[in-house]
Design a protein around this motif. Structure first.
Motif, PDB file in Angstrom:
ATOM      1  N   HIS A  42      -3.979   0.729  -7.994  1.00 59.94           N
ATOM      2  CA  HIS A  42      -4.969   0.660  -6.936  1.00 59.94           C
ATOM      3  C   HIS A  42      -5.663  -0.703  -6.925  1.00 59.94           C
ATOM      4  O   HIS A  42      -5.878  -1.318  -5.867  1.00 59.94           O
ATOM      5  CB  HIS A  42      -5.991   1.781  -7.123  1.00 59.94           C
ATOM      6  N   GLU A  43      -5.981  -1.184  -8.145  1.00 54.41           N
ATOM      7  CA  GLU A  43      -6.646  -2.501  -8.241  1.00 54.41           C
ATOM      8  C   GLU A  43      -5.725  -3.611  -7.753  1.00 54.41           C
ATOM      9  O   GLU A  43      -6.153  -4.534  -7.051  1.00 54.41           O
ATOM     10  CB  GLU A  43      -7.075  -2.744  -9.686  1.00 54.41           C
ATOM     11  N   ARG A  98      -3.296  -3.285  -5.616  1.00 53.71           N
ATOM     12  CA  ARG A  98      -3.174  -3.190  -4.162  1.00 53.71           C
ATOM     13  C   ARG A  98      -4.375  -3.838  -3.474  1.00 53.71           C
ATOM     14  O   ARG A  98      -4.221  -4.553  -2.478  1.00 53.71           O
ATOM     15  CB  ARG A  98      -3.067  -1.716  -3.746  1.00 53.71           C
ATOM     16  N   GLU A  99      -5.553  -3.663  -4.009  1.00 57.13           N
ATOM     17  CA  GLU A  99      -6.735  -4.292  -3.413  1.00 57.13           C
ATOM     18  C   GLU A  99      -6.704  -5.810  -3.556  1.00 57.13           C
ATOM     19  O   GLU A  99      -7.090  -6.544  -2.641  1.00 57.13           O
ATOM     20  CB  GLU A  99      -7.995  -3.733  -4.073  1.00 57.13           C
ATOM     21  N   GLY A 117       0.812  -1.225   0.000  1.00 59.38           N
ATOM     22  CA  GLY A 117       0.000   0.000   0.000  1.00 59.38           C
ATOM     23  C   GLY A 117       0.823   1.242   0.000  1.00 59.38           C
ATOM     24  O   GLY A 117       0.666   2.127  -0.840  1.00 59.38           O
ATOM     25  N   ASP A 163      -6.700  -8.490  -0.552  1.00 58.47           N
ATOM     26  CA  ASP A 163      -7.652  -9.595  -0.454  1.00 58.47           C
ATOM     27  C   ASP A 163      -6.925 -10.927  -0.284  1.00 58.47           C
ATOM     28  O   ASP A 163      -7.361 -11.808   0.477  1.00 58.47           O
ATOM     29  CB  ASP A 163      -8.541  -9.632  -1.706  1.00 58.47           C
TER      30      ASP A 163
END
Length: 547
Positions: free
Chosen positions: A82-83, A85-86, A27, A90
């Protein structure tokens, strides 16, 4: 405008993507990479030299540089970062959840049933509890001469036992539960084992219930183990095998008699023992049987050593030696000035227990001690095996000028598995256990289970200076009798839990009456030197279920 800043920004973004995939703190790194890429782009736009001069405004208008494509690319890269990192967040969450689930599974208890035996185990394997049970129902027909009155029929049982004197002339045809056991065994805290087993069967008559085994064992000393409680210390080749897998319904008479001196089910004891791939060693101190109370408890030692000197892929040879030493026989009353009798008595039944009558018996011998020596031999090649034991028994009389009596017994037996499965040699206790089939019996699949033939010849001699028939015994004489038994049997194992055993025995008892009142007042005691033994045949059948 030059596209070099855009290229530099793209390369920086790709580097950030690669770096982010390899680092746990994604992040923060992703935010820094995005900021650096934007700064690099701004710097390139404001400071890079222009290839063409800026256009001069005419007519009150000017042409501004168009930056929309480059900005769109930066926005796309930031969106991808960003995607990603998500996605990694998860992945971290699901991985942590899976680890927690695995740890929860490790802590969870399990319940299994192997060969019909229910077992509960903790997830870490530190604790187990396996439930055990067995019933053995024996039925028998005793084929002997018809009984007559005590005055003319001299067949006798134990000395001084009026009931056995009656039964010796007419042994009981019928059935009884030889063993009916329920218990639990298992492991605690990894290094400890335990066993609790309760018995409701009996010899001739079922019992209300008694402790057969209750012990705890420590296994944390490498090969050596320590056990204490109530159990039967191994005192011979035939004694060490489980009755669930023995070749015949009962042990040979000599083995059973020696076992009963200072071992046997429900004997209080403490033992150290160990085993390797080819050897076993054990030494136990033993006391009384549970439920037997004397004025001073018996004290004895039971030891055994076994070794496999030669073996191959489908054969082996077993040798062993065992000994029982009674250092303090049980007292028959209060020990006043060391004058109370400390009796030792040796007696045994034929090799079946539907009728509990003993046909050979030494009577009480006031003794200061007893010692036995046993020699063991066993050999196996594929589905054929043979085993034999010899026992010598020496009794040391107490404060007596009479000679010390010596007794002996031996047997030899062989088993042949018709269906080809071998008996299983158990390295942990140095004995031969029942064969196991690959497939259980099935009428539909034409699977026969396991079929086994057995033969045995045994001799137990409890005579000492017995003399000739019709003679009066000497002072040192012990007329306990000599018992010889030939047995032929057929065993069927439909599966790992069920067994059926059919057997024929021919029993010969040669025993002379000592006279006097040995069997009771006249006419219970025949004249001195009269034959009180007999010849008989026994047909028997056992049904067994064990788990």
């Amino acid at each position: 405008m030059s596209i070099a800043p855009v290229r530099r920004a793209a390369h920086a973004a790709v580097g950030v993507l690669a770096w982010a995939c390899a680092q746990p703190a994604l992040g923060q790194a992703a935010d820094e990479a995005a900021a650096n890429s934007a700064a690099a782009f701004d710097e390139g736009v404001t400071e890079a030299p222009s290839e063409h001069p800026a256009p001069v405004a005419t007519g009150g208008t000017s042409a501004a540089p168009r930056l929309d494509p480059q900005a769109a690319r930066i926005d796309a890269l930031e969106a991808e970062l960003h995607e990603l990192r998500e996605m990694i967040a998860d992945l971290k969450g699901s991985t942590a959840a899976n680890i927690a689930a695995v740890r929860a599974d490790q802590r969870a208890n399990t319940v299994t049933i192997a060969n019909g035996r229910p077992t509960i185990a903790s997830g870490d394997g530190q604790f187990t509890a396996a439930f055990r049970g067995v019933f053995q129902l024996d039925a028998a027909h005793y084929d002997q001469d018809a009984p007559r009155s005590l005055a003319t029929d001299f067949r006798r049982g134990s000395f001084g036992d009026a009931v056995e004197n009656e039964r010796a002339r007419d042994l009981n045809d019928g059935a009884n539960f030889r063993r009916a056991r329920l218990g639990v065994e298992g492991r605690a805290f990894g290094d400890w084992e335990y066993n609790f087993l309760y018995e409701f069967g009996g010899s001739g008559v079922e019992e209300a219930g008694r402790i057969s085994a209750a012990w705890v064992q420590y296994n944390g000393l490498g090969r050596w183990k320590i056990r204490a409680g109530a159990f039967s210390p191994p005192g011979g080749l035939e004694e060490a095998v489980s009755t669930n897998g023995s070749l015949f319904a009962e042990r040979a008479a000599a083995s059973e008699l020696v076992r009963g001196i200072a071992s046997g089910d429900g004997r209080t004891a403490a033992m150290v023992w160990a085993n390797g791939e080819r050897w076993t060693a054990s030494l136990a101190w033993t006391g009384n049987l549970i439920g037997a109370q004397t004025f001073d408890e018996q004290s004895a030692f039971v030891g055994r050593l076994t070794y496999v000197p030669a073996r191959g892929p489908d054969w082996l040879v077993h040798l062993g030696i065992n000994s029982t030493v009674v250092v303090e026989p049980p007292a028959s009353g209060p020990d006043v000035e060391n004058r109370v009798a400390t009796n030792i008595r040796l007696r045994e039944r034929p090799e079946l227990r539907v009728d509990g009558t003993r046909l050979v018996d030494t009577g009480n011998i006031d003794a200061e001690g007893l010692s036995t020596v046993g020699l063991e031999f066993g050999a196996q090649r594929k589905n054929l095996y043979v085993q034999a034991e010899w026992f010598g028994i020496d009794v040391q009389r107490r404060a007596s000028a009479l000679s010390d009596p010596n007794f002996s017994g031996w047997y030899v037996q062989t088993g042949w598995t018709i269906t080809g499965e071998p008996r299983r040699y158990q390295t942990n206790n140095g004995t031969f256990d029942a064969p196991r089939g690959e497939k259980p019996f099935s009428w539909k699949d034409r699977s026969p289970g396991v079929w086994e033939l057995g033969l045995r010849y045994s001799v137990l001699d409890l005579n000492h200076l017995e003399g000739a028939p019709g003679t009066i015994p000497l002072a040192s004489t012990v007329r306990g009798g000599e018992q010889e038994i030939f047995t032929a049997g057929l065993n069927w194992y439909p599966n790992a839990n069920v067994r059926f055993q059919a057997a024929y025995q021919y029993v010969t008892v040669d025993r002379l009456s000592p006279g006097g009142t040995a069997f009771g007042a006249a006419p219970a005691t025949p004249p001195a030197g009269a034959q009180v033994g007999q010849d008989l045949s026994i047909w028997s059948f056992r049904t067994q279920y064990a788990f």
